[in-house]
Structures are given as structure tokens and as C-alpha cells.
Design a protein around this motif. Structure first.
Motif, short mmCIF file in Angstrom:
data_model
loop_
_atom_site.label_atom_id
_atom_site.label_comp_id
_atom_site.label_asym_id
_atom_site.label_seq_id
_atom_site.Cartn_x
_atom_site.Cartn_y
_atom_site.Cartn_z
N ARG A 115 -5.53 7.23 5.47
CA ARG A 115 -5.00 8.60 5.49
C ARG A 115 -6.15 9.51 5.08
NH1 ARG A 115 0.62 8.17 2.25
NH2 ARG A 115 0.41 10.45 2.36
N TYR A 116 -7.11 9.61 5.99
CA TYR A 116 -8.38 10.24 5.65
C TYR A 116 -8.26 11.72 5.36
CZ TYR A 116 -10.14 5.79 7.24
OH TYR A 116 -10.37 4.46 7.38
N LYS A 117 -7.33 12.40 6.00
CA LYS A 117 -7.18 13.82 5.73
C LYS A 117 -6.81 14.04 4.26
CE LYS A 117 -5.03 18.00 7.42
NZ LYS A 117 -4.23 18.61 8.47
N GLU A 118 -5.88 13.23 3.75
CA GLU A 118 -5.50 13.35 2.35
C GLU A 118 -6.60 12.88 1.42
OE1 GLU A 118 -1.33 12.44 4.18
OE2 GLU A 118 -3.36 11.77 4.56
N ASN A 157 -7.80 8.30 -8.20
CA ASN A 157 -7.12 7.07 -7.80
C ASN A 157 -6.36 7.27 -6.49
OD1 ASN A 157 -6.16 6.58 -11.23
ND2 ASN A 157 -7.92 5.70 -10.22
N LEU A 158 -5.69 8.39 -6.38
CA LEU A 158 -4.89 8.68 -5.19
C LEU A 158 -5.79 8.87 -3.98
CD1 LEU A 158 -2.11 9.12 -4.02
CD2 LEU A 158 -2.21 11.49 -4.82
N SER A 159 -6.92 9.52 -4.16
CA SER A 159 -7.86 9.71 -3.06
C SER A 159 -8.32 8.35 -2.52
CB SER A 159 -9.05 10.54 -3.53
OG SER A 159 -9.94 10.76 -2.48
N PHE A 160 -8.62 7.44 -3.42
CA PHE A 160 -9.02 6.08 -3.00
C PHE A 160 -7.86 5.39 -2.28
CE2 PHE A 160 -9.38 1.52 -3.74
CZ PHE A 160 -10.63 1.29 -3.18
N ALA A 161 -6.65 5.53 -2.79
CA ALA A 161 -5.49 4.91 -2.14
C ALA A 161 -5.28 5.48 -0.74
CB ALA A 161 -4.23 5.10 -3.00
N LEU A 217 0.81 -1.22 0.00
CA LEU A 217 0.00 0.00 0.00
C LEU A 217 0.85 1.28 0.00
CD1 LEU A 217 -2.79 1.20 -0.12
CD2 LEU A 217 -2.96 0.91 2.36
N PRO A 218 1.86 1.41 0.86
CA PRO A 218 2.69 2.63 0.79
C PRO A 218 3.37 2.81 -0.57
CG PRO A 218 3.10 1.46 2.83
CD PRO A 218 2.25 0.55 1.98
N GLU A 219 3.78 1.71 -1.18
CA GLU A 219 4.39 1.79 -2.51
C GLU A 219 3.37 2.27 -3.55
OE1 GLU A 219 6.54 -0.98 -5.89
OE2 GLU A 219 6.08 -1.88 -3.95
N ALA A 220 2.14 1.75 -3.46
CA ALA A 220 1.09 2.18 -4.39
C ALA A 220 0.82 3.68 -4.23
CB ALA A 220 -0.18 1.37 -4.14
N VAL A 221 0.71 4.13 -3.00
CA VAL A 221 0.47 5.54 -2.74
C VAL A 221 1.62 6.38 -3.29
CG1 VAL A 221 0.30 7.29 -0.91
CG2 VAL A 221 -1.06 5.19 -0.76
N ARG A 222 2.85 5.97 -3.05
CA ARG A 222 4.02 6.70 -3.54
C ARG A 222 3.99 6.80 -5.06
NH1 ARG A 222 8.23 5.17 -6.05
NH2 ARG A 222 8.02 2.97 -5.51
N ARG A 223 3.71 5.69 -5.72
CA ARG A 223 3.68 5.69 -7.19
C ARG A 223 2.60 6.65 -7.71
NH1 ARG A 223 6.17 1.90 -10.31
NH2 ARG A 223 7.33 0.26 -9.25
N LEU A 224 1.42 6.59 -7.12
CA LEU A 224 0.34 7.46 -7.57
C LEU A 224 0.62 8.92 -7.24
CD1 LEU A 224 -2.67 5.15 -6.70
CD2 LEU A 224 -1.82 5.72 -8.99
N GLU A 225 1.23 9.19 -6.08
CA GLU A 225 1.60 10.57 -5.74
C GLU A 225 2.57 11.15 -6.76
OE1 GLU A 225 1.28 10.83 -0.87
OE2 GLU A 225 3.11 10.01 -1.75
N GLU A 226 3.54 10.34 -7.19
CA GLU A 226 4.51 10.82 -8.18
C GLU A 226 3.82 11.18 -9.49
OE1 GLU A 226 7.31 7.61 -8.44
OE2 GLU A 226 8.28 8.14 -6.54
#
Length: 195
Positions: A131-134, A121-125, A90-99
Motif C-alpha cells: 500500500r505504497y501510497k499510504e 511502524n504503520l508506514s512499514f506495515a 497482514l491486514p490484521e496487523a495494519v488494522r491494529r496499528l491504524e487504530e
């Protein structure tokens, strides 16, 4: 289906070389086909390798590279949520989508369809990662689509195909969040019901 896609990759690579855009496109189709068939590990491996190769061949911010990077992020997200879920993904997925989101916003702006889709997609991740605030950034997706509809109505007219497509995509995104309040930006973008 996956067998035919694998054969297409092999044929394109043999005919044009591994770095040709036709070979890279065939690999994208294979990765997506694997994911559609529930072969998430294989899909992620293919899409992550493709993202690396596209960055090397095409450049790290080229549109096809961003597609490969986004799809790799989504496949990584699938792995974090599957029956055999690997929460470390999950952290890797979030990092990839953030980039991809950061590059898309910088290159295309906040009302480009690709930027808006990766934000969704990032909001769902973020929500998946608790990480509800994000994850509340979904509001900017709806605002962005409403602005895109308004821009296209002004520039192309209300009946132009691109305007209609933007309206349909906004309508689809409204299903993911709350409808704007009456009088809020985007509240009338769909037009009257039944007209």
C-alpha cells in the motif's frame, strides 16, 4: 529467559490478581520476551490477549493499553513476514496499528514521540502490504520529529536532555527516509557535524 518471565507472570497473578498493573506489566514483558526469542505465535497470542485485558481493565485509550495494542500489532506483523508467513495476518496487523495511530494522534497530537513511532511502524506495515501510497506518510514522521526538536529547543533549551533525546530519535528516523533538503524544516536540527 521465557521460563523466568512465565514464572514472574504466575507469581504476580497469584499475589496481586490477574487485573493488577503488576500482572499486566509482567505479561507485557513475557510477550516481548517470546517475540525476542522468535516465538511469534505465542508472543502474538499473549500480546493480543493482554491488549484485550488492558482495554477491559484500564480503558481502551489508556497509555498502557495503547502499548499492548501496538505490540500486538507488531507481533501480528512479524507473523505476516516470518519464515512460516501467514499473509492473512497482514491486514490484521495494519488494522491494529491504524487504530493505535488514530488514538495516539487524537490524544497526544502529531508531534508526540509515541504517535510518531506508531506512524513509523504503520508506514512499514503499509509498505509490506504494498500500500505504497499510504506508506509515503513517512514524511510526516520526519516532519513531526523535526518539529518536536524545534519545540524542545525553544521550550527547554538546546542542551536539555529531552532535547538531545529528540535529536537522537530524529537522527535514527532519518536513516529510514531521505534527509531533508537544505533549508527544509528540520535540515539543521542535528547541528553542525563535528562540533
Amino acid at each position: 529467559m521465557v521460563g523466568r518471565l512465565s514464572a514472574a507472570v504466575a507469581a504476580a497473578t497469584a499475589s496481586f490478581g490477574p487485573d493488577d498493573h503488576r500482572s499486566l506489566s509482567a505479561r507485557l514483558a513475557l510477550g516481548l520476551g517470546l517475540r525476542d526469542r522468535g516465538q511469534d505465535e505465542e508472543a502474538y497470542a499473549e500480546l493480543a490477549a493482554l491488549a484485550t485485558d488492558c482495554a477491559r481493565v484500564l480503558g481502551p485509550e489508556q497509555p498502557d493499553t495503547l502499548i499492548a495494542r501496538r505490540e500486538a500489532g507488531l507481533s501480528c506483523l512479524h507473523l505476516s513476514m516470518s519464515q512460516d508467513a501467514d499473509p492473512a495476518r497482514l491486514p490484521e496487523a495494519v488494522r491494529r496499528l491504524e487504530e493505535v495511530a488514530e488514538i495516539g494522534q487524537r490524544r497526544h497530537g502529531t508531534t508526540h514521540p509515541d504517535t510518531l513511532d506508531v506512524w513509523l511502524n504503520l508506514s512499514f506495515a503499509y509498505a509490506t502490504a504494498k500500500r505504497y501510497k499510504e506508506s509515503t506518510r513517512l514524511e510526516r514522521v520526519l516532519t513531526g520529529w523535526a518539529q518536536l526538536v524545534a519545540d524542545r529547543e525553544r521550550e527547554l533549551g538546546p542542551d536539555a536532555p529531552d532535547t538531545q533525546l529528540a535529536r537522537l530519535r530524529l537522527a535514527g528516523r532519518l536513516g529510514w527516509g531521505e534527509r531533508p533538503a537544505a533549508g527544509a524544516a528540520g535540515s539543521a536540527v542535528l547541528g553542525p557535524v563535528g562540533s
